[in-house]
Scaffold this active site. Sequence first.
Site, short mmCIF file in Angstrom:
data_model
loop_
_atom_site.label_atom_id
_atom_site.label_comp_id
_atom_site.label_asym_id
_atom_site.label_seq_id
_atom_site.Cartn_x
_atom_site.Cartn_y
_atom_site.Cartn_z
N GLU A 1 -41.08 -12.75 6.66
CA GLU A 1 -41.07 -13.38 5.32
C GLU A 1 -39.82 -12.73 4.58
O GLU A 1 -40.13 -11.96 4.08
CB GLU A 1 -42.29 -13.70 4.97
CG GLU A 1 -42.45 -14.51 3.80
CD GLU A 1 -44.03 -14.51 2.96
OE1 GLU A 1 -44.09 -15.74 2.45
OE2 GLU A 1 -44.54 -13.61 3.01
N GLU B 1 0.92 -1.25 -0.04
CA GLU B 1 0.05 0.06 -0.04
C GLU B 1 0.78 1.07 0.06
O GLU B 1 1.84 1.27 0.73
CB GLU B 1 -0.90 0.04 1.05
CG GLU B 1 -1.63 1.09 1.32
CD GLU B 1 -2.72 1.15 2.58
OE1 GLU B 1 -3.50 2.45 2.52
OE2 GLU B 1 -2.71 0.42 3.35
N GLU C 1 -42.29 -20.01 -6.56
CA GLU C 1 -43.48 -19.59 -6.35
C GLU C 1 -44.43 -19.04 -7.41
O GLU C 1 -43.70 -18.26 -8.09
CB GLU C 1 -43.61 -18.51 -5.09
CG GLU C 1 -44.88 -18.09 -4.75
CD GLU C 1 -44.92 -17.11 -3.28
OE1 GLU C 1 -46.13 -16.81 -2.94
OE2 GLU C 1 -43.89 -17.02 -2.92
#
Length: 608
Positions: free
Chosen positions: A409, A237, A501
């Site tokens: 949910e 760095e 679903e």
Amino acid sequence: MKTFSVTKSSVVFAMALGMASTAFAQDFCSNAQHSGQKVTITSNQTGKIGDIGYELWDENGHGGSATFYSDGSMDCNITGAKDYLCRAGLSLGSNKTYKELGGDMIAEFKLVKSGAQNVGYSYIGIYGWMEGVSGTPSQLVEYYVIDNTLANDMPGSWIGNERKGTITVDGGTYTVYRNTRTGPAIKNSGNVTFYQYFSVRTSPRDCGTINISEHMRQWEKMGLTMGKLYEAKVLGEAGNVNGEVRGGHMDFPHAKVYVKNGSDPVSSSSVKSSSSTDAPKSSSSKGNGNVSGKIDACKDVMGHEGKETRTQGQNNSSVTGNVGSSPYHYEIWYQGGNNSMTFYDNGTYKASWNGTNDFLARVGFKYDEKHTYEELGPIDAYYKWSKQGSAGGYNYIGIYGWTVDPLVEYYIVDDWFNKPGANLLGQRKGEFTVDGDTYEIWQNTRVQQPSIKGTQTFPQYFSVRKSARSCGHIDITAHMKKWEELGMKMGKMYEAKVLVEAGGGSGSFDVTYFKMTDKAHPLAQPEPESSSSEAKVESSSSTVALHAAPKMELKSGNFQVFDMQGRFLGTVKLDAGASVAQVLKANFKNAGIYMVKQGNFMQRVAVK
């Protein structure tokens, strides 16, 4: 008194073994060179090459380049950067503290550097982050072990608010500092406040071994709190708060970070990485699409294997159960219509619906409502599916589940027949990038609707991928962390499953590749056959003992499988006429060295 005889040949062998091991340890300081596959990066990016996690980051986004090699080495070039970081090593996933890794973290490095202009600060050595650090701002710590620099002098007292003292590690003296910084951090957008820990070597060196765990032990003695390790990487760095660094070159022809169990070094493949949560150090919340381990669900072949079980479910009622002897659980639920689900022992499944008002089929992990996702994770899913037909007014394909306390949910939507819109999703909370794409995050409220706890009012959380896909990896934990960052509280886990679903229509869904992992069911990580650490294991006394054990003649039937660190991976069946290597490849997918056990005998098996 019982006596033991030692032959001359065994003494000579032991001496030769020790000398060879020592020579190997010193060799990289004089004979290091890059090897293996390579990838060159010219903009901010994280990734994996082989089992090595890497990252290039600079504050401008275009101030340099880096080449990373599959042996862990790297070559870092700065062209004009305000802050430039180049690093490679272990991506650890914030799952364990350094004490929980099973051994000390060790780094080896060889540095060849050339001068840079306008260097304000520079750190060369070891770098990483820790999460869940109690008593610290934002529970984050950025840490450094600094063995060299591109600047004229090693960092001084300006590096930290607090000088903690000096320690002696790996034959050198280090000064330890703690600093408080507000700036870019992992897994955050914008600036946050966090601690930095530094060990700064008094006399720089360009080659050697760093015991990272020993630094952390000494830090703890000084009152510095440790957390769960996000990464441990060899770092180069350099930066300047008042301009740009120009022309710097940091070449690491040898760089390696591993966990050493007793006398045996373990390569980075033995520690499960965090996959796509390995976000870059930047002010952006964007991550990457890397997958932990070596699973490629889009290319690997699985198919439907094992016993086939078909159920038509029950209208307005959940039908659930275990999937064979696997750790998975299935569920089918619907309101009206002619529907079915067929699942297989390996977790793959098929589903079909016709004339339904709402249909859900799913397979995955069922939990006991006692633990949070952080305690259970990291939780990941790997999948490949196909779909046909239609799915009515709404549809979701991806990850689905519930939590309790609070009742929530949740959905991670990777695919659809028709993409769900705001009318179904509620309030837009934000977005983030993971697994190679951006997900929009939404929260909705369901008022007095069916739930796992009867008719209730509860929130729904959604992550919706911008571009649909039919195969890949889903970092479930990363989504949950992001939801909580946005104030969307998660409770104790009830389930996490791959779902289809449909809110109507007539269609079908076929999952042909399925695998889920969590803390209790981790992804197998055998040691790579080609890694340089394998050469060390070959010279270790424990491996010699394994070679000295009686070799078994493998017979058809069941046998246990372990990785080279002795971790149990599972039990597999060998049919007459099949080879052990073929069976291991089919079950664990990864190339590498495995130990197989049948009765009282063990044997090494190489899988290519």
